[in-house]
Design a protein around this motif. Structure first.
Motif, PDB file in Angstrom:
ATOM      1  N   VAL A 124       0.860  -1.173   0.000  1.00  0.00           N
ATOM      2  CA  VAL A 124       0.000   0.000   0.000  1.00  0.00           C
ATOM      3  C   VAL A 124       0.904   1.233   0.000  1.00  0.00           C
ATOM      4  N   GLU A 125       0.569   2.223  -0.817  1.00  0.00           N
ATOM      5  CA  GLU A 125       1.359   3.445  -0.884  1.00  0.00           C
ATOM      6  C   GLU A 125       0.585   4.597  -0.254  1.00  0.00           C
ATOM      7  N   VAL A 126       1.234   5.319   0.645  1.00  0.00           N
ATOM      8  CA  VAL A 126       0.657   6.529   1.237  1.00  0.00           C
ATOM      9  C   VAL A 126       1.446   7.703   0.691  1.00  0.00           C
ATOM     10  N   LYS A 127       0.774   8.602  -0.012  1.00  0.00           N
ATOM     11  CA  LYS A 127       1.459   9.626  -0.805  1.00  0.00           C
ATOM     12  C   LYS A 127       1.492  10.994  -0.129  1.00  0.00           C
ATOM     13  N   ASN A 128       2.489  11.763  -0.563  1.00  0.00           N
ATOM     14  CA  ASN A 128       2.609  13.193  -0.276  1.00  0.00           C
ATOM     15  C   ASN A 128       2.608  13.508   1.220  1.00  0.00           C
ATOM     16  N   LEU A 129       3.508  12.861   1.943  1.00  0.00           N
ATOM     17  CA  LEU A 129       3.678  13.145   3.368  1.00  0.00           C
ATOM     18  C   LEU A 129       4.719  14.248   3.511  1.00  0.00           C
ATOM     19  N   ASN A 130       4.332  15.355   4.124  1.00  0.00           N
ATOM     20  CA  ASN A 130       5.219  16.517   4.150  1.00  0.00           C
ATOM     21  C   ASN A 130       5.629  16.934   5.555  1.00  0.00           C
ATOM     22  N   SER A 131       5.691  15.979   6.475  1.00  0.00           N
ATOM     23  CA  SER A 131       6.240  16.245   7.804  1.00  0.00           C
ATOM     24  C   SER A 131       6.724  14.931   8.392  1.00  0.00           C
ATOM     25  N   LEU A 132       7.683  15.024   9.304  1.00  0.00           N
ATOM     26  CA  LEU A 132       8.207  13.815   9.935  1.00  0.00           C
ATOM     27  C   LEU A 132       7.150  13.137  10.779  1.00  0.00           C
ATOM     28  N   SER A 133       6.323  13.914  11.455  1.00  0.00           N
ATOM     29  CA  SER A 133       5.274  13.319  12.289  1.00  0.00           C
ATOM     30  C   SER A 133       4.252  12.599  11.436  1.00  0.00           C
ATOM     31  N   ALA A 134       3.939  13.143  10.242  1.00  0.00           N
ATOM     32  CA  ALA A 134       2.984  12.469   9.354  1.00  0.00           C
ATOM     33  C   ALA A 134       3.544  11.144   8.856  1.00  0.00           C
ATOM     34  N   ILE A 135       4.846  11.114   8.548  1.00  0.00           N
ATOM     35  CA  ILE A 135       5.472   9.862   8.108  1.00  0.00           C
ATOM     36  C   ILE A 135       5.396   8.819   9.207  1.00  0.00           C
ATOM     37  N   ARG A 136       5.762   9.222  10.416  1.00  0.00           N
ATOM     38  CA  ARG A 136       5.748   8.299  11.553  1.00  0.00           C
ATOM     39  C   ARG A 136       4.333   7.770  11.806  1.00  0.00           C
ATOM     40  N   SER A 137       3.369   8.672  11.840  1.00  0.00           N
ATOM     41  CA  SER A 137       2.002   8.284  12.162  1.00  0.00           C
ATOM     42  C   SER A 137       1.379   7.435  11.062  1.00  0.00           C
ATOM     43  N   ALA A 138       1.662   7.765   9.806  1.00  0.00           N
ATOM     44  CA  ALA A 138       1.081   7.019   8.691  1.00  0.00           C
ATOM     45  C   ALA A 138       1.576   5.578   8.673  1.00  0.00           C
ATOM     46  N   VAL A 139       2.864   5.371   8.923  1.00  0.00           N
ATOM     47  CA  VAL A 139       3.396   4.008   8.960  1.00  0.00           C
ATOM     48  C   VAL A 139       2.774   3.227  10.105  1.00  0.00           C
ATOM     49  N   ASP A 140       2.722   3.839  11.287  1.00  0.00           N
ATOM     50  CA  ASP A 140       2.153   3.140  12.443  1.00  0.00           C
ATOM     51  C   ASP A 140       0.671   2.835  12.234  1.00  0.00           C
ATOM     52  N   TYR A 141      -0.048   3.777  11.655  1.00  0.00           N
ATOM     53  CA  TYR A 141      -1.475   3.544  11.409  1.00  0.00           C
ATOM     54  C   TYR A 141      -1.665   2.408  10.419  1.00  0.00           C
ATOM     55  N   GLU A 142      -0.925   2.425   9.312  1.00  0.00           N
ATOM     56  CA  GLU A 142      -1.084   1.382   8.301  1.00  0.00           C
ATOM     57  C   GLU A 142      -0.683   0.015   8.843  1.00  0.00           C
ATOM     58  N   PHE A 143       0.357  -0.012   9.672  1.00  0.00           N
ATOM     59  CA  PHE A 143       0.742  -1.281  10.288  1.00  0.00           C
ATOM     60  C   PHE A 143      -0.410  -1.854  11.098  1.00  0.00           C
ATOM     61  N   SER A 144      -1.026  -1.027  11.903  1.00  0.00           N
ATOM     62  CA  SER A 144      -2.127  -1.497  12.742  1.00  0.00           C
ATOM     63  C   SER A 144      -3.346  -1.862  11.901  1.00  0.00           C
ATOM     64  N   ARG A 145      -3.652  -1.033  10.897  1.00  0.00           N
ATOM     65  CA  ARG A 145      -4.831  -1.296  10.058  1.00  0.00           C
ATOM     66  C   ARG A 145      -4.683  -2.621   9.308  1.00  0.00           C
ATOM     67  N   GLN A 146      -3.537  -2.820   8.693  1.00  0.00           N
ATOM     68  CA  GLN A 146      -3.350  -4.038   7.923  1.00  0.00           C
ATOM     69  C   GLN A 146      -3.248  -5.268   8.818  1.00  0.00           C
ATOM     70  N   THR A 147      -2.593  -5.114   9.966  1.00  0.00           N
ATOM     71  CA  THR A 147      -2.498  -6.239  10.907  1.00  0.00           C
ATOM     72  C   THR A 147      -3.873  -6.659  11.401  1.00  0.00           C
ATOM     73  N   GLN A 148      -4.719  -5.672  11.706  1.00  0.00           N
ATOM     74  CA  GLN A 148      -6.051  -5.986  12.199  1.00  0.00           C
ATOM     75  C   GLN A 148      -6.879  -6.705  11.135  1.00  0.00           C
ATOM     76  N   LEU A 149      -6.732  -6.299   9.878  1.00  0.00           N
ATOM     77  CA  LEU A 149      -7.453  -6.982   8.796  1.00  0.00           C
ATOM     78  C   LEU A 149      -7.002  -8.435   8.681  1.00  0.00           C
TER      79      LEU A 149
END
Length: 638
Positions: free
Chosen positions: A348-373
């Motif tokens: 899964v690709e998450v595009k146009n992240l323009n802050s370090l906090s957004a990168i960190r949060s997006a990876v953690d969120y996707e990890f949890s979302r995909q793991t839960q599925l």
């Protein structure tokens, strides 16, 4: 779960709003706040009961509280009350140190990053239009960057040089021959209907960069250190940027329009593509931070993420954890060796992240979302798609199904010749490389003995490195006559450490308070910082006096010795005057004098503080301490 649950590692549920300690599967102790009978804890958050043996997370407005489970436990969803826009509950997933605590599960994220870096050129990649951020919309445009029929591109040679230097800095093989291709797709930000990029023969390939992970290296009782993870760079290629689109879609306002600014169309970019060597949001954010440092040290880009000069797309998939044999340590660097035959999950690709906090949060969120599925038996719901990060909701939202390479229908760009860079030019670019962040970090750690926390701050910006180096030069040139607090000659390295302590501590705090972006914008010169460190280290002034003159140095400039003399802040060294100060303090506190003489030795610090307070920080501590101790023992207060 009560005490038995805690001993087993399960989430500990306390009475209304009360904190209970819970031991996490990763070995860290966290606190969990719970609520019962409809009572909501402060700051608008309510968590549901979390069974023992699970991993659950509750986030009250960005501050993590954890209920951790047994090793191997599955993630459990926590809920957060969302107070603006309605009183509804929404799903809140892993964030912050969630990646670390996910070590207790059998799943791991596999992350690669694609980073677009705008290059510092005066004009665009293929035309003479001005390359500048912040100009009025659609003012830096021409028929070439608007894709008018019959217009031909002319390659910006400066962009080629900057792209090659970036490849060298990332330890890539920079090729003398590469070619441009047309990446074809239809979207409103692409005026030509295709993007000029490099596909078959990129400019640079097969590099690597060691990404420092600050604050993760030290074990109890050991000195602070810096660990790193090695990230392989798959390719670095040159391309043009797209236009900037602003979407105004509001049914309530009756608007479904989008605005497009073509000033950005055609701005030269390098795209840096990594191999999937990252595993957590923290590592992904650390990689982006290191890449930003590198391009800033090189001068190839401003690296300003808020302005879009550096933007990241993350590619993330989930798989069962690999064995420890697939990682090896090279000194302080973790090198990951992919195991043969192992396949990755659906990307899964998450595009146009323009802050370090957004990168960190997006990876953690996707990890949890995909793991839960996967845990819910819905693995097929993970599809190859493009998603976008919603900063307000703190979650990713679906965009479009992800195109494959063949969907872009790459063809060689017929209007540009094969790009050939002479070997002499490549050698000249390689020899002319400036110092890079890793070199500055090593120099400060090994030669000056600075702490990792100090190195992290100093080496985050090339301007700060140049400023500190100049201060160290002044320290070295003036250290011959400097003495330390005990009268011995002060070593240059100890004076440099003193300067670093002031620069990353009081100076940095004052600079931020006064709204300066860097210390170089203030009136405090490197020479003044060097003298301040020398005076304090040599005992010529106290730390309190230094803090009093620092605001004047930042706002008005000058040298510390001059400011101290003009404001009458010179240290009191006369023994008669110091004796009077000590005697007046004893006279004002007879009760404490009696208690000290009856064995309450801790009061000695109290008397030192009172003397320093009464002298406005001017009393020389080296002379005050023995005098005070002698007088407390032998003289009676009046």
């Amino acid at each position: 779960a009560g005490a038995a649950g805690a001993a087993a590692g399960g989430g500990v549920m306390g009475p209304q709003g009360q904190y209970r300690a819970a031991r996490s599967c990763c070995g860290a102790a966290h606190a969990v706040r719970t609520a019962h009978n409809g009572r909501t804890p402060p700051r608008g958050t309510r968590t549901r009961a979390i069974p023992a043996g699970t991993l659950g997370i509750a986030m009250p407005w960005g501050r993590c509280h954890w209920a951790m489970g047994t090793p191997g436990g599955d993630p459990t969803i926590a809920w957060k009350r969302h107070n603006h826009g309605g009183n509804h509950l929404r799903r809140t997933l892993l964030r912050g140190c969630a990646s670390q605590c996910a070590a207790g599960t059998k799943w791991e994220a596999v992350v690669g990053v694609e980073t677009h870096v705008q290059l510092n050129t005066a004009t665009k990649a293929f035309c003479a239009c001005r390359n500048a951020y912040g100009d009025p919309p659609n003012t830096n445009i021409c028929p070439v960057c608007l894709g008018h029929p019959g217009m031909l591109p002319v390659l910006n040679s400066r962009a080629v040089s900057l792209a090659a230097v970036t490849g060298f800095a990332l330890n890539c093989k920079v090729h003398g021959a590469s070619q441009f291709d047309r990446k074809q797709y239809f979207y409103g930000d692409l005026p030509k209907g295709y993007q000029i990029s490099q596909n078959d023969q990129p400019l640079s390939t097969n590099g690597w960069v060691d990404v420092p992970l600050y604050g993760t290296a030290s074990r109890p009782g050991e000195a602070e250190d810096i660990r790193a993870v090695r990230v392989r760079i798959h390719r670095v290629h040159l391309e043009e940027d797209t236009a900037k689109m602003t979407h105004h879609a509001s049914r309530a306002a009756g608007s479904t329009s989008s605005l497009v600014d073509f000033n950005r169309a055609g701005v030269p970019l390098v795209e840096i593509v990594t191999d999937p060597d990252l595993r957590t949001g923290e590592e992904a954010a650390a990689f982006a931070a290191e890449l930003r440092r590198i391009v800033r040290f090189l001068g190839t880009s401003s690296g300003n993420m808020e302005q879009g000069s550096l933007r990241c797309d993350i590619n993330i998939s989930i798989r069962e954890k690999q064995s420890a044999e697939e990682e090896e340590a090279d000194g302080h660097v973790v090198v990951r060796r992919p195991a043969a035959g192992r396949t990755l999950g659906t990307r899964v690709e998450v595009k146009n992240l323009n802050s370090l906090s957004a990168i960190r949060s997006a990876v953690d969120y996707e990890f949890s979302r995909q793991t839960q599925l996967i845990l819910d038996g819905k693995k097929d719901d993970i599809v190859q798609e493009t998603r976008f990060w919603d900063e307000n909701k703190q979650e990713t939202i679906p965009g479009r199904r992800k195109e494959k390479s063949e969907d872009y229908r790459y063809i060689r760009e017929p209007d540009l010749a094969l790009l050939r860079i002479p070997e002499e030019q490549l050698s000249s670019l390689s020899r002319g490389m400036p110092e890079l962040p890793w070199s500055a970090r090593r120099r400060y750690s090994e030669e000056l003995g600075l702490a990792a926390s100090e190195v992290q701050i100093l080496c985050d910006d090339p301007g700060t490195v140049r400023y500190f180096d100049e201060a160290v030069e002044h320290v070295n040139s003036s250290s011959g006559g400097s003495r330390d607090g005990e009268g011995a000659a002060a070593a240059p390295s100890s004076l440099a450490r003193e300067a670093a302590k002031w620069l990353v501590g009081d100076v940095a705090a004052l600079i931020q308070k006064k709204g300066f972006a860097t210390v170089g914008e203030s009136k405090l010169t490197p020479q003044a910082l060097a003298q301040l460190a020398t005076l304090v280290r040599g005992g010529a002034i106290t730390g309190k006096i230094a803090k009093q003159v620092l605001p004047t140095l930042v706002d008005e400039g000058g040298m510390p010795s001059e400011v101290v003399a003009s404001r009458g802040l010179a240290p009191i060294t006369d023994e008669d005057e110091l004796g009077q100060l000590v005697r007046s303090v004893m006279d004002a506190h007879p009760k404490q004098v009696t208690e000290f003489r009856h064995g309450k030795d801790k009061l000695f610090g109290f008397f030192v503080g009172q003397v320093m307070k009464q002298s406005n920080g001017r009393a020389d501590p080296e002379k005050v301490n023995p005098m005070l101790r002698e007088m407390l023992r032998n003289e009676e207060p009046q």
